[in-house]
Design a protein around this motif. Sequence first.
Motif, PDB file in Angstrom:
ATOM      1  N   GLU A   1       0.839  -1.189   0.000  1.00  0.00           N
ATOM      2  CA  GLU A   1       0.000   0.000   0.000  1.00  0.00           C
ATOM      3  C   GLU A   1       0.882   1.249   0.000  1.00  0.00           C
ATOM      4  N   ASP A   2       0.510   2.211  -0.820  1.00  0.00           N
ATOM      5  CA  ASP A   2       1.281   3.452  -0.919  1.00  0.00           C
ATOM      6  C   ASP A   2       0.300   4.569  -1.247  1.00  0.00           C
ATOM      7  N   ASP A   3       0.204   5.560  -0.370  1.00  0.00           N
ATOM      8  CA  ASP A   3      -0.749   6.652  -0.565  1.00  0.00           C
ATOM      9  C   ASP A   3      -0.465   7.452  -1.832  1.00  0.00           C
ATOM     10  N   LEU A   4       0.756   7.377  -2.341  1.00  0.00           N
ATOM     11  CA  LEU A   4       1.127   8.149  -3.528  1.00  0.00           C
ATOM     12  C   LEU A   4       0.890   7.374  -4.818  1.00  0.00           C
ATOM     13  N   MET A   5       0.406   6.140  -4.715  1.00  0.00           N
ATOM     14  CA  MET A   5       0.274   5.311  -5.907  1.00  0.00           C
ATOM     15  C   MET A   5      -1.153   4.789  -6.044  1.00  0.00           C
ATOM     16  N   VAL A   6      -1.672   4.844  -7.249  1.00  0.00           N
ATOM     17  CA  VAL A   6      -2.922   4.177  -7.584  1.00  0.00           C
ATOM     18  C   VAL A   6      -2.568   3.020  -8.508  1.00  0.00           C
ATOM     19  N   ASP A   7      -2.865   1.803  -8.103  1.00  0.00           N
ATOM     20  CA  ASP A   7      -2.562   0.644  -8.939  1.00  0.00           C
ATOM     21  C   ASP A   7      -3.747   0.405  -9.861  1.00  0.00           C
ATOM     22  N   PHE A   8      -3.605   0.785 -11.114  1.00  0.00           N
ATOM     23  CA  PHE A   8      -4.744   0.787 -12.027  1.00  0.00           C
ATOM     24  C   PHE A   8      -5.204  -0.610 -12.434  1.00  0.00           C
ATOM     25  N   MET A   9      -4.463  -1.648 -12.050  1.00  0.00           N
ATOM     26  CA  MET A   9      -4.979  -2.988 -12.316  1.00  0.00           C
ATOM     27  C   MET A   9      -6.259  -3.238 -11.525  1.00  0.00           C
ATOM     28  N   ASP A  10      -6.470  -2.472 -10.453  1.00  0.00           N
ATOM     29  CA  ASP A  10      -7.665  -2.614  -9.626  1.00  0.00           C
ATOM     30  C   ASP A  10      -8.795  -1.684 -10.061  1.00  0.00           C
ATOM     31  N   TYR A  11      -8.590  -0.925 -11.130  1.00  0.00           N
ATOM     32  CA  TYR A  11      -9.595   0.058 -11.554  1.00  0.00           C
ATOM     33  C   TYR A  11      -9.967  -0.081 -13.026  1.00  0.00           C
ATOM     34  N   GLY A  12      -9.668  -1.254 -13.609  1.00  0.00           N
ATOM     35  CA  GLY A  12     -10.011  -1.498 -14.996  1.00  0.00           C
ATOM     36  C   GLY A  12      -9.722  -2.951 -15.346  1.00  0.00           C
ATOM     37  N   PRO A  13     -10.033  -3.372 -16.557  1.00  0.00           N
ATOM     38  CA  PRO A  13      -9.898  -4.787 -16.921  1.00  0.00           C
ATOM     39  C   PRO A  13      -8.478  -5.236 -17.214  1.00  0.00           C
ATOM     40  N   GLN A  14      -7.552  -4.308 -17.447  1.00  0.00           N
ATOM     41  CA  GLN A  14      -6.202  -4.695 -17.847  1.00  0.00           C
ATOM     42  C   GLN A  14      -5.282  -4.862 -16.648  1.00  0.00           C
ATOM     43  N   LEU A  15      -4.394  -5.846 -16.760  1.00  0.00           N
ATOM     44  CA  LEU A  15      -3.272  -5.957 -15.830  1.00  0.00           C
ATOM     45  C   LEU A  15      -2.054  -5.281 -16.461  1.00  0.00           C
ATOM     46  N   SER A  16      -1.648  -5.759 -17.625  1.00  0.00           N
ATOM     47  CA  SER A  16      -0.571  -5.100 -18.371  1.00  0.00           C
ATOM     48  C   SER A  16      -1.151  -3.900 -19.107  1.00  0.00           C
ATOM     49  N   ARG A  17      -0.548  -2.746 -18.905  1.00  0.00           N
ATOM     50  CA  ARG A  17      -1.084  -1.514 -19.488  1.00  0.00           C
ATOM     51  C   ARG A  17       0.040  -0.696 -20.115  1.00  0.00           C
ATOM     52  N   GLY A  18      -0.246  -0.122 -21.287  1.00  0.00           N
ATOM     53  CA  GLY A  18       0.673   0.849 -21.849  1.00  0.00           C
ATOM     54  C   GLY A  18       0.554   2.168 -21.099  1.00  0.00           C
ATOM     55  N   PHE A  19       1.554   3.017 -21.256  1.00  0.00           N
ATOM     56  CA  PHE A  19       1.601   4.300 -20.545  1.00  0.00           C
ATOM     57  C   PHE A  19       0.860   5.358 -21.374  1.00  0.00           C
ATOM     58  N   LYS A  20      -0.453   5.195 -21.494  1.00  0.00           N
ATOM     59  CA  LYS A  20      -1.236   6.108 -22.325  1.00  0.00           C
ATOM     60  C   LYS A  20      -1.242   7.541 -21.794  1.00  0.00           C
ATOM     61  N   ALA A  21      -1.099   7.676 -20.493  1.00  0.00           N
ATOM     62  CA  ALA A  21      -1.153   9.014 -19.904  1.00  0.00           C
ATOM     63  C   ALA A  21       0.055   9.866 -20.274  1.00  0.00           C
ATOM     64  N   LEU A  22       1.165   9.214 -20.638  1.00  0.00           N
ATOM     65  CA  LEU A  22       2.397   9.967 -20.877  1.00  0.00           C
ATOM     66  C   LEU A  22       2.228  10.986 -21.989  1.00  0.00           C
ATOM     67  N   LYS A  23       1.608  10.560 -23.110  1.00  0.00           N
ATOM     68  CA  LYS A  23       1.494  11.485 -24.244  1.00  0.00           C
ATOM     69  C   LYS A  23       0.575  12.657 -23.940  1.00  0.00           C
ATOM     70  N   VAL A  24      -0.459  12.418 -23.119  1.00  0.00           N
ATOM     71  CA  VAL A  24      -1.356  13.505 -22.738  1.00  0.00           C
ATOM     72  C   VAL A  24      -0.634  14.455 -21.789  1.00  0.00           C
ATOM     73  N   TRP A  25       0.028  13.905 -20.784  1.00  0.00           N
ATOM     74  CA  TRP A  25       0.780  14.717 -19.826  1.00  0.00           C
ATOM     75  C   TRP A  25       1.866  15.526 -20.518  1.00  0.00           C
ATOM     76  N   ALA A  26       2.591  14.878 -21.435  1.00  0.00           N
ATOM     77  CA  ALA A  26       3.692  15.563 -22.111  1.00  0.00           C
ATOM     78  C   ALA A  26       3.190  16.732 -22.951  1.00  0.00           C
ATOM     79  N   ALA A  27       2.058  16.541 -23.643  1.00  0.00           N
ATOM     80  CA  ALA A  27       1.511  17.627 -24.462  1.00  0.00           C
ATOM     81  C   ALA A  27       1.056  18.796 -23.600  1.00  0.00           C
ATOM     82  N   LEU A  28       0.397  18.498 -22.490  1.00  0.00           N
ATOM     83  CA  LEU A  28      -0.060  19.570 -21.609  1.00  0.00           C
ATOM     84  C   LEU A  28       1.122  20.308 -20.992  1.00  0.00           C
ATOM     85  N   ARG A  29       2.168  19.579 -20.635  1.00  0.00           N
ATOM     86  CA  ARG A  29       3.353  20.217 -20.068  1.00  0.00           C
ATOM     87  C   ARG A  29       4.105  21.047 -21.105  1.00  0.00           C
ATOM     88  N   THR A  30       4.100  20.577 -22.350  1.00  0.00           N
ATOM     89  CA  THR A  30       4.856  21.257 -23.404  1.00  0.00           C
ATOM     90  C   THR A  30       4.143  22.512 -23.894  1.00  0.00           C
TER      91      THR A  30
END
Length: 328
Positions: A193-222
């Motif tokens: 358990e880690d208050d700073l981490m959300v383990d998304f395997m418990d919030y959707g059907p996938q266990l193995s997941r690509g880092f889809k958030a990276l491209k959205v985060w990078a565009a917003l930051r850029t």
Amino acid sequence: MTTGGSAATREAITTALTDRRPAFRDQGLQSGGPPLVLYTSAEAHRSVDKAAANLGIGLANVRHIPVDEAFRMRTDVLSAAITADRDAGLEPFCVVATAGTTTSGSIDPVDAIADVCAREGLWLHVDGAYGALFVLAESARAAFAPLVLADSIALDPHKMLFAPVEAGALLVKDKAKLRAAFAFPASYLTVAEDDLMVDFMDYGPQLSRGFKALKVWAALRTFGVDAFRGTAQRCLDLAAHLATRIDAEPGLELMNPVTLTAVCVRVRGRTDAEHRELLARLNADGTALLGPAVLHGRAGIRACIANHRTTLADIDLLADRLSGFANS
């Protein structure tokens, strides 16, 4: 993050099923009780039907509620349908509203639908895959304010945030309900358990997941959020300009109120086959890639401004071509 709006809607309906029937995880739809019924608009995206079929709800238990003259779900018919189904011994459980229908860009009256859902005890999911991110534009912000009433919302950053596919998203108001649908403990997946981490395997059907958030985060930051706000507003303004050009041409008929960036047009006096020919011609000569549209049983063509590189000159060129075809 999901693969797209279709996956987000399917996961939302899964969460609604689990919330309605806690035994759904163990016994599926055989967990007892009357057949469950889902409601959506006649203009809803096909992903709603697909999710209902894949989850075992069955298309016979999906109600496609008629729309008004602006292609928005009619809440009076929705209420009547819910009452009729309850009287027939069925169990209404979920309404899927649309904030930006695919063909016309119409926004269902989410506030009124939310009132119906609150009164009837139904889950409210909003398919905002095409439209909801137009909340970034100042002129559209108020139209999306009622989405705060939804239990879940589907978004597509690979549309109005211009992220490369795949980049969809599901927002769920109650995190515990999403986890109840998708968390499956296993000894080989023990995570501290880690208050700073959300383990998304418990919030959707996938266990193995690509880092889809990276491209959205990078565009917003850029580029910053203001760049996306400005682009969303510019797309809306270009669509409004195209609608104005069409309205000014007697040989053209605007088929829908232009709420967002979908503009549907019919050339007066032309057959469906001639409209298909026009689509092929505009595509072949590089003018524009448009698509077919059918609204209230009438066929036409659909332009959707959804590219940050589209200019006013592009829109005027398209309008000129449509006018030329209408007058030829």
